[in-house]
Design an enzyme around this catalytic site. Structure first.
Site, PDB file in Angstrom:
ATOM      1  N   ILE A   1      68.837  27.464   4.021  1.00 50.04           N
ATOM      2  CA  ILE A   1      68.584  26.068   3.681  1.00 50.04           C
ATOM      3  C   ILE A   1      69.153  25.851   2.288  1.00 50.04           C
ATOM      4  O   ILE A   1      69.356  26.798   1.527  1.00 50.04           O
ATOM      5  CB  ILE A   1      67.079  25.699   3.744  1.00 50.04           C
ATOM      6  CG1 ILE A   1      66.255  26.484   2.709  1.00 50.04           C
ATOM      7  CG2 ILE A   1      66.526  25.922   5.133  1.00 50.04           C
ATOM      8  CD1 ILE A   1      64.787  26.036   2.651  1.00 50.04           C
ATOM      9  N   ASP A   2      69.441  24.598   1.959  1.00 49.60           N
ATOM     10  CA  ASP A   2      70.080  24.293   0.683  1.00 49.60           C
ATOM     11  C   ASP A   2      69.219  24.733  -0.503  1.00 49.60           C
ATOM     12  O   ASP A   2      67.986  24.761  -0.415  1.00 49.60           O
ATOM     13  CB  ASP A   2      70.334  22.789   0.562  1.00 49.60           C
ATOM     14  CG  ASP A   2      71.366  22.282   1.556  1.00 49.60           C
ATOM     15  OD1 ASP A   2      72.111  23.116   2.103  1.00 49.60           O
ATOM     16  OD2 ASP A   2      71.418  21.061   1.760  1.00 49.60           O
ATOM     17  N   LYS A   3      69.879  25.012  -1.593  1.00 48.91           N
ATOM     18  CA  LYS A   3      69.204  25.398  -2.833  1.00 48.91           C
ATOM     19  C   LYS A   3      68.123  24.389  -3.224  1.00 48.91           C
ATOM     20  O   LYS A   3      67.007  24.772  -3.597  1.00 48.91           O
ATOM     21  CB  LYS A   3      70.233  25.515  -3.960  1.00 48.91           C
ATOM     22  CG  LYS A   3      69.645  25.682  -5.349  1.00 48.91           C
ATOM     23  CD  LYS A   3      70.749  25.657  -6.414  1.00 48.91           C
ATOM     24  CE  LYS A   3      70.148  25.688  -7.814  1.00 48.91           C
ATOM     25  NZ  LYS A   3      71.206  25.603  -8.850  1.00 48.91           N
TER      26      LYS A   3
ATOM     27  N   THR B   1      66.541  22.242  -1.372  1.00 51.90           N
ATOM     28  CA  THR B   1      65.551  21.977  -0.327  1.00 51.90           C
ATOM     29  C   THR B   1      64.423  22.994  -0.424  1.00 51.90           C
ATOM     30  O   THR B   1      64.665  24.186  -0.604  1.00 51.90           O
ATOM     31  CB  THR B   1      66.205  22.073   1.061  1.00 51.90           C
ATOM     32  OG1 THR B   1      67.294  21.150   1.137  1.00 51.90           O
ATOM     33  CG2 THR B   1      65.214  21.761   2.156  1.00 51.90           C
TER      34      THR B   1
ATOM     35  N   HIS C   1      74.668  20.755   4.603  1.00 48.45           N
ATOM     36  CA  HIS C   1      74.203  19.421   4.183  1.00 48.45           C
ATOM     37  C   HIS C   1      74.107  18.449   5.359  1.00 48.45           C
ATOM     38  O   HIS C   1      74.247  17.240   5.190  1.00 48.45           O
ATOM     39  CB  HIS C   1      75.146  18.815   3.126  1.00 48.45           C
ATOM     40  CG  HIS C   1      75.157  19.538   1.826  1.00 48.45           C
ATOM     41  ND1 HIS C   1      75.997  19.176   0.781  1.00 48.45           N
ATOM     42  CD2 HIS C   1      74.454  20.613   1.380  1.00 48.45           C
ATOM     43  CE1 HIS C   1      75.806  19.994  -0.242  1.00 48.45           C
ATOM     44  NE2 HIS C   1      74.869  20.870   0.106  1.00 48.45           N
TER      45      HIS C   1
END
Length: 252
Positions: A56-58, A60, A154
């Protein structure tokens, strides 16, 4: 979060480790900053060698699952590959969508513009699918649920952007980093504007729940990450004002 750790342990056995990470922590090495703090290194200090299953994104927060054995890694990786893992995200977005439910399909190309955003590109992009549902309307914001079927970089943010929507505190896709402040959502607020601290000043996207088939028991395993303190503070304040709560049972 445990003291001095940027994560909470949600589940652990001989095959899997599921944690809820804080926003701002990478889940794997970043090509732009090899020295940035990473969740996998933090966890290996506690659990030993782990095998990455997804990212998962940094920015998030929320659920991340690792395998503890090569066998578990192979079994669960196939589930991700075959799109058999159910992922549920919650997000606080600016404005209000024109829909209650929305199915988005687009061909997405990561790092597709000068700002390194993921963009829709009909020729070079890869297929992507996300299902969205409105959970609570709290002007000037809306809580939504996102269920990504694919796992493009994303993806949720890009799909919302394609629909003219953005997650709060998202300068990359929303154009600003404007924080959520109680003074701006509560009419009777009487605090000191010079002393006020934002309720939320980071990306309002949370990996809320993930369900997979356990590699040993072959039973469904669901891991749920409670809202972090900052996101939950926003939820509680907006729920008081608007009587709308994203965690309340949804009426079908």
């Amino acid at each position: 979060m445990k003291k001095n750790t940027p994560y909470d342990i949600l589940y652990c056995d001989d095959s899997l480790v599921a944690v809820s990470k804080r926003s701002g922590l990478l889940v794997a090495q970043d090509r732009y900053d090899a020295t940035a703090p990473r969740l996998d290194l933090e966890l290996e200090n506690e659990f030993g060698r782990l095998f990455a299953l997804h990212r998962i994104d940094k920015d998030t927060s929320g659920v991340v699952v690792y395998a503890r054995t090569q066998e578990a890694h192979r079994a669960v990786s196939l589930q991700f590959q075959n799109r058999q893992v159910e992922k549920i995200y919650h997000a606080l977005i600016n404005g209000r969508p024109a829909w209650k439910n929305h199915h988005e399909e687009a061909r997405l190309l990561p790092d597709g513009d000068a700002f390194h955003r993921t963009v829709v590109h009909k020729r070079q992009g890869k297929p992507s699918v996300t299902d969205f549902t409105v959970l609570a309307i709290c002007p000037p914001y809306t809580w939504i649920e996102a269920r990504p079927v694919t796992g493009r970089t994303h993806q949720i943010r890009a799909h919302l952007w394609e629909n003219g929507l953005s997650i709060v505190c998202d300068p990359l896709y929303g154009g600003n980093q404007k924080p959520v402040r109680l003074s701006e959502i509560k009419r009777s607020w009487r605090g000191d504007p010079f002393e006020e601290r934002p309720l939320l000043d980071r990306l309002g996207l949370h990996a809320y729940q993930l369900t997979l088939t356990h590699p040993e028991t072959q039973e469904p395993s669901t891991f749920t990450a409670p809202y972090p303190r900052d996101l939950d503070a926003v939820r509680k304040q907006l729920a008081k004002i608007h009587s709308q709560d994203p965690l309340a049972p949804q009426v079908l």
